[in-house]
Motif scaffolding. Sequence first.
Motif, PDB file in Angstrom:
ATOM      1  N   GLU A  78      26.728 -12.128  22.684  1.00 44.99           N
ATOM      2  CA  GLU A  78      25.440 -12.271  23.373  1.00 44.99           C
ATOM      3  C   GLU A  78      24.298 -11.740  22.524  1.00 44.99           C
ATOM      4  O   GLU A  78      23.192 -12.310  22.519  1.00 44.99           O
ATOM      5  CB  GLU A  78      25.507 -11.548  24.721  1.00 44.99           C
ATOM      6  CG  GLU A  78      26.391 -12.268  25.745  1.00 44.99           C
ATOM      7  CD  GLU A  78      26.814 -11.376  26.895  1.00 44.99           C
ATOM      8  OE1 GLU A  78      26.229 -10.283  27.052  1.00 44.99           O
ATOM      9  OE2 GLU A  78      27.742 -11.773  27.640  1.00 44.99           O
ATOM     10  N   HIS A  81      23.571 -14.381  19.946  1.00 42.45           N
ATOM     11  CA  HIS A  81      22.856 -15.515  20.530  1.00 42.45           C
ATOM     12  C   HIS A  81      21.390 -15.167  20.798  1.00 42.45           C
ATOM     13  O   HIS A  81      20.502 -16.011  20.612  1.00 42.45           O
ATOM     14  CB  HIS A  81      23.536 -15.943  21.830  1.00 42.45           C
ATOM     15  CG  HIS A  81      22.869 -17.109  22.497  1.00 42.45           C
ATOM     16  ND1 HIS A  81      22.918 -18.383  21.975  1.00 42.45           N
ATOM     17  CD2 HIS A  81      22.119 -17.189  23.626  1.00 42.45           C
ATOM     18  CE1 HIS A  81      22.225 -19.201  22.762  1.00 42.45           C
ATOM     19  NE2 HIS A  81      21.733 -18.494  23.759  1.00 42.45           N
ATOM     20  N   GLY A  85      19.294 -17.957  18.429  1.00 42.93           N
ATOM     21  CA  GLY A  85      19.543 -18.901  19.513  1.00 42.93           C
ATOM     22  C   GLY A  85      19.884 -20.297  19.048  1.00 42.93           C
ATOM     23  O   GLY A  85      20.508 -21.068  19.788  1.00 42.93           O
ATOM     24  N   ALA A  89      27.203 -20.335  18.932  1.00 40.30           N
ATOM     25  CA  ALA A  89      28.040 -19.134  18.988  1.00 40.30           C
ATOM     26  C   ALA A  89      29.150 -19.360  19.998  1.00 40.30           C
ATOM     27  O   ALA A  89      28.906 -19.466  21.202  1.00 40.30           O
ATOM     28  CB  ALA A  89      27.200 -17.921  19.366  1.00 40.30           C
TER      29      ALA A  89
END
Length: 258
Positions: A78, A81, A85, A89
């Motif tokens: 996370e 990401h 972005g 992933a």
Amino acid sequence: MSIHHAAEGYDTPATADTYVRGRPDYPPALDAWLRDTLNLHTGSTVLDLGAGTGKFTARLLATGARVVAVEPVPAMREKLHATYGHVQALDGRADAIPLPDASLDAVVCAQSFHWFATPEAVAEIRRVLKPGGRLGLVWNLRDNSVPWVARLDALVNQYEGDTPRYYSGAWRQVFPAPGFSALQHAHFGNGHTGSPDAVILDRVRSTSFIAGLAAAQREAVDAQVRALIASEPLLAGKAEVTVPYTTAAFCAVKSETP
């Protein structure tokens, strides 16, 4: 292949943030190695395997290659990401990579291969590489020829238990690997500059088996590290210090024929 229990220490947002602060970047000299040894360039596709928070992802993106990341620890994935972005992933493991056969020009394991150095994982990496594709292994290693670094390492190592680590050398047992050339290796000087809290204390806190300790034990480790800093003339009272590192880089090439 299950994930070693020590990796559970990484699965919190706070630890992921500490990892980003405490881990060094990689030396500029590595850029030429990625280009010339791993043959990464615009048009290549590379897998960042065991990508963590994405500490190495920027280096791969800078080659112009398309980058895909695989990371099994949710909090780390996370964080990656959130920072990158536009990078795909994926949740996955080294022995179960969620990508097609012969779809990658390179697989890079930065600060991660020791976690999954098994014949099964190497066979899976070979499966997703194109013929002639490259496997790259990269580690940032504290330079413990410096006396205070050796003291720091000794402090940390007393907690390691059976945690997989580069320093044990166990990861080398899977080489030579079927379908791959012999490992080529290179080493580069590196350093991590910042406040002692960031580059020493947070680096220790970001170690898997330290992050996984009970709160009281983590506080005890913090106290030991602070005492080391206070006792070392090269560190005590300094607003900024540099931790010396060596960056080790290894490459193996997948055979052109089955």
